[in-house]
Design a protein around this motif. Structure first.
Motif, PDB file in Angstrom:
ATOM      1  N   GLN A 173       0.784  -1.227   0.000  1.00 34.14           N
ATOM      2  CA  GLN A 173       0.000   0.000   0.000  1.00 34.14           C
ATOM      3  C   GLN A 173       0.822   1.286   0.000  1.00 34.14           C
ATOM      4  OE1 GLN A 173      -3.437  -0.106  -0.182  1.00 34.14           O
ATOM      5  NE2 GLN A 173      -3.114  -2.276  -0.467  1.00 34.14           N
ATOM      6  N   ALA A 174       1.971   1.284   0.655  1.00 36.14           N
ATOM      7  CA  ALA A 174       2.738   2.522   0.817  1.00 36.14           C
ATOM      8  C   ALA A 174       4.214   2.193   0.985  1.00 36.14           C
ATOM      9  CB  ALA A 174       2.233   3.287   2.038  1.00 36.14           C
ATOM     10  N   LYS A 175       5.018   3.246   1.135  1.00 36.43           N
ATOM     11  CA  LYS A 175       6.455   3.080   1.352  1.00 36.43           C
ATOM     12  C   LYS A 175       6.698   2.302   2.640  1.00 36.43           C
ATOM     13  CE  LYS A 175      10.668   5.802   1.905  1.00 36.43           C
ATOM     14  NZ  LYS A 175      11.200   5.077   3.054  1.00 36.43           N
ATOM     15  N   ASN A 176       7.696   1.418   2.597  1.00 39.63           N
ATOM     16  CA  ASN A 176       8.072   0.671   3.800  1.00 39.63           C
ATOM     17  C   ASN A 176       8.524   1.645   4.887  1.00 39.63           C
ATOM     18  OD1 ASN A 176       8.041  -1.274   1.779  1.00 39.63           O
ATOM     19  ND2 ASN A 176      10.006  -2.143   2.314  1.00 39.63           N
ATOM     20  N   ARG A 177       8.152   1.361   6.122  1.00 39.34           N
ATOM     21  CA  ARG A 177       8.667   2.146   7.240  1.00 39.34           C
ATOM     22  C   ARG A 177       9.910   1.496   7.816  1.00 39.34           C
ATOM     23  NH1 ARG A 177       5.768   6.279   9.662  1.00 39.34           N
ATOM     24  NH2 ARG A 177       6.663   5.598  11.619  1.00 39.34           N
ATOM     25  N   VAL A 178      10.133   0.245   7.515  1.00 38.49           N
ATOM     26  CA  VAL A 178      11.360  -0.472   7.870  1.00 38.49           C
ATOM     27  C   VAL A 178      11.845  -1.136   6.594  1.00 38.49           C
ATOM     28  CG1 VAL A 178      12.336  -2.377   9.210  1.00 38.49           C
ATOM     29  CG2 VAL A 178      10.575  -0.923  10.225  1.00 38.49           C
ATOM     30  N   HIS A 179      13.145  -1.096   6.365  1.00 38.46           N
ATOM     31  CA  HIS A 179      13.679  -1.743   5.169  1.00 38.46           C
ATOM     32  C   HIS A 179      15.037  -2.366   5.484  1.00 38.46           C
ATOM     33  CE1 HIS A 179      15.587   2.270   4.836  1.00 38.46           C
ATOM     34  NE2 HIS A 179      16.599   1.572   4.334  1.00 38.46           N
ATOM     35  N   LEU A 180      15.475  -3.246   4.604  1.00 38.99           N
ATOM     36  CA  LEU A 180      16.784  -3.862   4.750  1.00 38.99           C
ATOM     37  C   LEU A 180      17.830  -3.022   4.024  1.00 38.99           C
ATOM     38  CD1 LEU A 180      15.958  -7.617   4.041  1.00 38.99           C
ATOM     39  CD2 LEU A 180      16.006  -6.426   6.241  1.00 38.99           C
ATOM     40  N   ASP A 181      18.992  -2.891   4.629  1.00 33.76           N
ATOM     41  CA  ASP A 181      20.164  -2.334   3.961  1.00 33.76           C
ATOM     42  C   ASP A 181      21.071  -3.508   3.638  1.00 33.76           C
ATOM     43  OD1 ASP A 181      19.363   0.304   4.167  1.00 33.76           O
ATOM     44  OD2 ASP A 181      20.647   0.769   5.873  1.00 33.76           O
ATOM     45  N   VAL A 182      21.306  -3.743   2.365  1.00 35.31           N
ATOM     46  CA  VAL A 182      22.173  -4.830   1.931  1.00 35.31           C
ATOM     47  C   VAL A 182      23.570  -4.245   1.790  1.00 35.31           C
ATOM     48  CG1 VAL A 182      22.607  -6.543   0.140  1.00 35.31           C
ATOM     49  CG2 VAL A 182      20.251  -5.979   0.785  1.00 35.31           C
ATOM     50  N   ARG A 183      24.482  -4.662   2.645  1.00 38.14           N
ATOM     51  CA  ARG A 183      25.830  -4.112   2.694  1.00 38.14           C
ATOM     52  C   ARG A 183      26.656  -4.697   1.551  1.00 38.14           C
ATOM     53  NH1 ARG A 183      26.965  -1.411   7.426  1.00 38.14           N
ATOM     54  NH2 ARG A 183      28.308  -0.353   5.958  1.00 38.14           N
ATOM     55  N   ALA A 184      26.533  -4.105   0.381  1.00 35.97           N
ATOM     56  CA  ALA A 184      27.150  -4.628  -0.838  1.00 35.97           C
ATOM     57  C   ALA A 184      28.554  -4.074  -1.098  1.00 35.97           C
ATOM     58  CB  ALA A 184      26.240  -4.330  -2.027  1.00 35.97           C
ATOM     59  N   ALA A 185      28.995  -3.094  -0.311  1.00 33.35           N
ATOM     60  CA  ALA A 185      30.319  -2.503  -0.543  1.00 33.35           C
ATOM     61  C   ALA A 185      31.006  -2.167   0.781  1.00 33.35           C
ATOM     62  CB  ALA A 185      30.165  -1.251  -1.408  1.00 33.35           C
ATOM     63  N   PRO A 186      31.069  -3.124   1.710  1.00 29.46           N
ATOM     64  CA  PRO A 186      31.684  -2.798   3.004  1.00 29.46           C
ATOM     65  C   PRO A 186      33.159  -2.440   2.851  1.00 29.46           C
ATOM     66  CG  PRO A 186      31.328  -5.166   2.802  1.00 29.46           C
ATOM     67  CD  PRO A 186      30.674  -4.516   1.615  1.00 29.46           C
ATOM     68  N   GLY A 187      33.544  -1.357   3.517  1.00 31.13           N
ATOM     69  CA  GLY A 187      34.942  -0.931   3.506  1.00 31.13           C
ATOM     70  C   GLY A 187      35.346  -0.101   2.302  1.00 31.13           C
ATOM     71  N   LEU A 188      34.481  -0.010   1.296  1.00 29.69           N
ATOM     72  CA  LEU A 188      34.820   0.773   0.096  1.00 29.69           C
ATOM     73  C   LEU A 188      34.308   2.202   0.234  1.00 29.69           C
ATOM     74  CD1 LEU A 188      34.024  -1.801  -2.727  1.00 29.69           C
ATOM     75  CD2 LEU A 188      36.231  -1.292  -1.672  1.00 29.69           C
ATOM     76  N   GLN A 189      34.988   3.124  -0.462  1.00 30.11           N
ATOM     77  CA  GLN A 189      34.582   4.524  -0.448  1.00 30.11           C
ATOM     78  C   GLN A 189      34.663   5.096  -1.853  1.00 30.11           C
ATOM     79  OE1 GLN A 189      36.786   6.831   2.398  1.00 30.11           O
ATOM     80  NE2 GLN A 189      36.424   5.390   4.051  1.00 30.11           N
ATOM     81  N   GLY A 190      34.012   6.225  -2.040  1.00 29.99           N
ATOM     82  CA  GLY A 190      34.113   6.978  -3.289  1.00 29.99           C
ATOM     83  C   GLY A 190      33.689   6.189  -4.515  1.00 29.99           C
ATOM     84  N   GLU A 191      34.487   6.330  -5.592  1.00 27.52           N
ATOM     85  CA  GLU A 191      34.159   5.693  -6.872  1.00 27.52           C
ATOM     86  C   GLU A 191      34.139   4.170  -6.780  1.00 27.52           C
ATOM     87  OE1 GLU A 191      33.155   7.096  -9.753  1.00 27.52           O
ATOM     88  OE2 GLU A 191      33.112   8.966  -8.611  1.00 27.52           O
ATOM     89  N   ALA A 192      35.062   3.587  -6.007  1.00 29.77           N
ATOM     90  CA  ALA A 192      35.103   2.130  -5.866  1.00 29.77           C
ATOM     91  C   ALA A 192      33.824   1.622  -5.204  1.00 29.77           C
ATOM     92  CB  ALA A 192      36.327   1.704  -5.052  1.00 29.77           C
ATOM     93  N   ARG A 193      33.356   2.353  -4.204  1.00 28.57           N
ATOM     94  CA  ARG A 193      32.104   1.988  -3.520  1.00 28.57           C
ATOM     95  C   ARG A 193      30.937   2.046  -4.484  1.00 28.57           C
ATOM     96  NH1 ARG A 193      29.450   1.767   1.286  1.00 28.57           N
ATOM     97  NH2 ARG A 193      27.398   2.715   1.380  1.00 28.57           N
ATOM     98  N   MET A 194      30.804   3.154  -5.198  1.00 26.87           N
ATOM     99  CA  MET A 194      29.663   3.317  -6.091  1.00 26.87           C
ATOM    100  C   MET A 194      29.722   2.317  -7.245  1.00 26.87           C
ATOM    101  SD  MET A 194      27.930   5.369  -4.345  1.00 26.87           S
ATOM    102  CE  MET A 194      26.520   5.537  -5.443  1.00 26.87           C
ATOM    103  N   ALA A 195      30.911   1.966  -7.713  1.00 24.91           N
ATOM    104  CA  ALA A 195      31.047   0.956  -8.768  1.00 24.91           C
ATOM    105  C   ALA A 195      30.575  -0.405  -8.263  1.00 24.91           C
ATOM    106  CB  ALA A 195      32.483   0.889  -9.266  1.00 24.91           C
ATOM    107  N   ALA A 196      30.926  -0.748  -7.036  1.00 21.37           N
ATOM    108  CA  ALA A 196      30.480  -2.023  -6.457  1.00 21.37           C
ATOM    109  C   ALA A 196      28.961  -2.033  -6.287  1.00 21.37           C
ATOM    110  CB  ALA A 196      31.178  -2.267  -5.124  1.00 21.37           C
ATOM    111  N   LEU A 197      28.403  -0.910  -5.851  1.00 17.62           N
ATOM    112  CA  LEU A 197      26.946  -0.823  -5.694  1.00 17.62           C
ATOM    113  C   LEU A 197      26.245  -0.918  -7.042  1.00 17.62           C
ATOM    114  CD1 LEU A 197      26.569   1.949  -2.958  1.00 17.62           C
ATOM    115  CD2 LEU A 197      26.612  -0.552  -2.661  1.00 17.62           C
ATOM    116  N   GLU A 198      26.806  -0.270  -8.058  1.00 16.92           N
ATOM    117  CA  GLU A 198      26.229  -0.344  -9.406  1.00 16.92           C
ATOM    118  C   GLU A 198      26.247  -1.771  -9.942  1.00 16.92           C
ATOM    119  OE1 GLU A 198      24.492   1.667 -11.151  1.00 16.92           O
ATOM    120  OE2 GLU A 198      24.847   3.574 -10.144  1.00 16.92           O
ATOM    121  N   ALA A 199      27.350  -2.484  -9.712  1.00 17.79           N
ATOM    122  CA  ALA A 199      27.451  -3.870 -10.174  1.00 17.79           C
ATOM    123  C   ALA A 199      26.391  -4.734  -9.485  1.00 17.79           C
ATOM    124  CB  ALA A 199      28.851  -4.422  -9.915  1.00 17.79           C
ATOM    125  N   GLU A 200      26.193  -4.531  -8.191  1.00 19.07           N
ATOM    126  CA  GLU A 200      25.181  -5.301  -7.467  1.00 19.07           C
ATOM    127  C   GLU A 200      23.773  -4.907  -7.921  1.00 19.07           C
ATOM    128  OE1 GLU A 200      23.946  -8.204  -4.520  1.00 19.07           O
ATOM    129  OE2 GLU A 200      25.549  -7.926  -5.972  1.00 19.07           O
TER     130      GLU A 200
END
Length: 145
Positions: free
Chosen positions: A79-106
């Protein structure tokens, strides 16, 4: 005293949604009760009619560290936006461009499996590291973080 938790999803198709989340998290479908090779055999023995055999499904962390995810069929749609959601940790320890590239791949991998991409938030240090908001095949929001 610490408590175990289970995350429960109301959904239209428990088998399909549990298979999706097993793929996302590297979980596995819960085994049928002892003495049965398949859930269908177990449900048949329990007298569950065929039209009710997809009323529930569950997935487990094979390492035993993460919570059990339980999927139950409900008649109403989301019916509406979730009030609780899961965060899938797809790029732990990564930052910047490397982080966003890993998130994009996932995000690409999960989109091929039925997820929908909703939004991308760029890194904004020091507090925001960037994430991608997705929805599972039934529209439940989650973040690739």
């Amino acid at each position: 005293m610490a408590r175990e938790i289970q995350v429960t999803f109301d959904c239209a198709d428990p088998a399909a949604l549990s298979a999706f989340w097993a793929e996302v998290l590297g979980y596995r479908l819960q085994d049928p009760p002892g003495g049965f090779e398949t859930w269908d055999q177990a449900l048949e023995a329990m007298g569950v009619p065929p039209e009710n055999r997809n009323d529930a499904s569950a997935v487990l962390d094979p390492e035993g560290a993460g919570p059990r995810l339980f999927f139950q069929r409900v008649p109403e749609g989301k019916q509406a936006k979730n009030r609780v959601h899961l965060d899938v940790r797809a790029a732990p320890g990564l930052q910047g461009e490397a982080r966003m590239a890993a998130l994009e791949a996932e995000a690409e991998r999960l989109t091929a499996r039925g997820a929908t991409r909703l939004a991308r938030y760029e890194p904004d240090p020091p507090l925001q590291f960037g994430n991608i908001v997705m929805a599972d095949p039934e529209g439940n929001e989650f973040c690739l973080d």
